[in-house]
Design an enzyme around this catalytic site. Sequence first.
Site, PDB file in Angstrom:
ATOM      1  N   SER A  47       0.847  -1.191   0.000  1.00 43.78           N
ATOM      2  CA  SER A  47       0.000   0.000   0.000  1.00 43.78           C
ATOM      3  C   SER A  47       0.887   1.248   0.000  1.00 43.78           C
ATOM      4  O   SER A  47       1.700   1.411  -0.909  1.00 43.78           O
ATOM      5  CB  SER A  47      -0.952  -0.042   1.201  1.00 43.78           C
TER       6      SER A  47
ATOM      7  N   GLU B 166      -9.110  -5.110  -4.724  1.00 38.17           N
ATOM      8  CA  GLU B 166      -8.495  -4.066  -3.912  1.00 38.17           C
ATOM      9  C   GLU B 166      -9.498  -3.111  -3.265  1.00 38.17           C
ATOM     10  O   GLU B 166      -9.406  -2.777  -2.091  1.00 38.17           O
ATOM     11  CB  GLU B 166      -7.528  -3.236  -4.774  1.00 38.17           C
TER      12      GLU B 166
END
Length: 545
Positions: free
Chosen positions: A223, A346
């Site tokens: 991330s 996601e």
Amino acid sequence: MILWHKPAGRTTDRPYHCGVNSAADAVAGQTVYRGQTTGNVDVWRGIRYATPPTGDLRWRRARPLEPTSGTVDATTFGSVAPQQVNPGVPLSPDAVKSEDCLFLNVWAPSGAAGNGRRLPVMVWIHGGAYVFGAGTQPIYDGAHLASTQNIVVVTLNYRLGALGFADLGAGGSGAGGVSDSAAGGRYETNAALSDVLTALRWVADTIDAFGGDPDNVTVAGESAGGGMVTTLLTMPLARGLFHRAVAQSSPVTSVYDRARAAYVAERLTAAVGGTCGDIDSFAALDTDKVVAATMKAFTGVPAAHPGTIPFSPVVDGDLVPRHPIDVYRDGESLPIPLLIGTNRDEAALFKFMKSPLMPIAEPAIMQMFTAIATEYPEVSIPTAERVAAAYPGTKAKSMGLDVARDMAFRMPTVWAAEGHAGVAPVHLYRFDWSTRLLRVIGIRASHATEVPYLFGYFPSGKAGFQFWLGGRRIGERIAADMQARWGSFIRDGDPNSGLDSTASTWPTFTTDRRATLAIDAHDSVVDDLDGPLREAWGDEVLGFR
């Protein structure tokens, strides 16, 4: 959200390594780092790697430590960066928040520090949208990876939110009339990136004392941490500090220019009731008020400008000379082997957590596309019909999740892989596995769900809720395979070398074959997995810029 697990193959609910057996010393020059041996791993916690970024160094780039001598107590974690509590990003129960937060932690196989070994090193950069998290989160305990993969694991803290990513000098002069430059002025850009660079320099200079090989360092992250990794690969000052890279769910294109950074700086000053643009007054605020302003910008900026995250690295012409995606597409990234990928679903986590960061509803998505067309008139924006063709069978109300996923993560990852494959080997993956419970509640293979499998952390009870409807045995096998692939890549750049002959061979990514490893209950290699997406989105780089 972080999903907790217990290590693959363990059946108890106790921590993987429990019970302190003895002290563990690492000697670097005149300094002795006193850590602990727990089970079959030595661990050193809370090692300071830079001068505290406080006082005159607040809003400045990290400064290396002055040489020291004597014994350093490395048995407790250091402070973490100031941040708002977020139940989806749980810190250690005893975490202390402070601007004096530049600490790292080291795990090594027991005895590695004292026998002259030079083991491969993984330096992990945590995620958290650039405003949450720490290298001390239990999910990032490096004991399991260090022991099973015979490597040295380093985790680190870096400055978050405004303190780490705000470009207070982007607007020119502060209220006091002092002009600020990218580096060397009152307010320096990319403080958090400088933290990571300083940590990597510490590793280069010191990790051999802990049994690590300074000539075999992999920088890895997920991330926001993945975004730091993909940015580092385009920074000249990072050259030579690491030798391989792993980027998981990297928001590759979410990097500002200084005009966008100036807008965020104005929002920060307004968030605390000050005069818009009164940077000097804002910079003098106490920590709690800076964190409060950070969170107001964190929600307010993407609400006003969908697709814009408020904090990320900044293209300052100095530390980050050019936008990373442009560097990749021009074939000028650092020639370092790269393992990179995303998760199949996601955006589902952002919807589940009601996060402001992802424009999922149709009006927000249309506003984002309109803004891109206005800001980049030379870019050919794909039509709604062309984009919709990439998601056959998807209901219109659900398409926003797919569009947000691909614009924020998947397509930028593919574009970076395409460019980087021209300068170094690339291995591209997609993590598709999810348990039955995660499918039932709609999270599926969402953002961050692969991280526990890498670190092998599997608790039972409420913390291991994702296995309540089954899937633990398969999950443990997936974790073991994933750790073996990542461990092999960290050791020698080949994610196949540590697997048995029954495992799928993971080829390098090339623009003719486009091989992608799909990680699921049974791994498979799929050629041109993203073909329909590439055809729909076209060759123009969009992303959340």
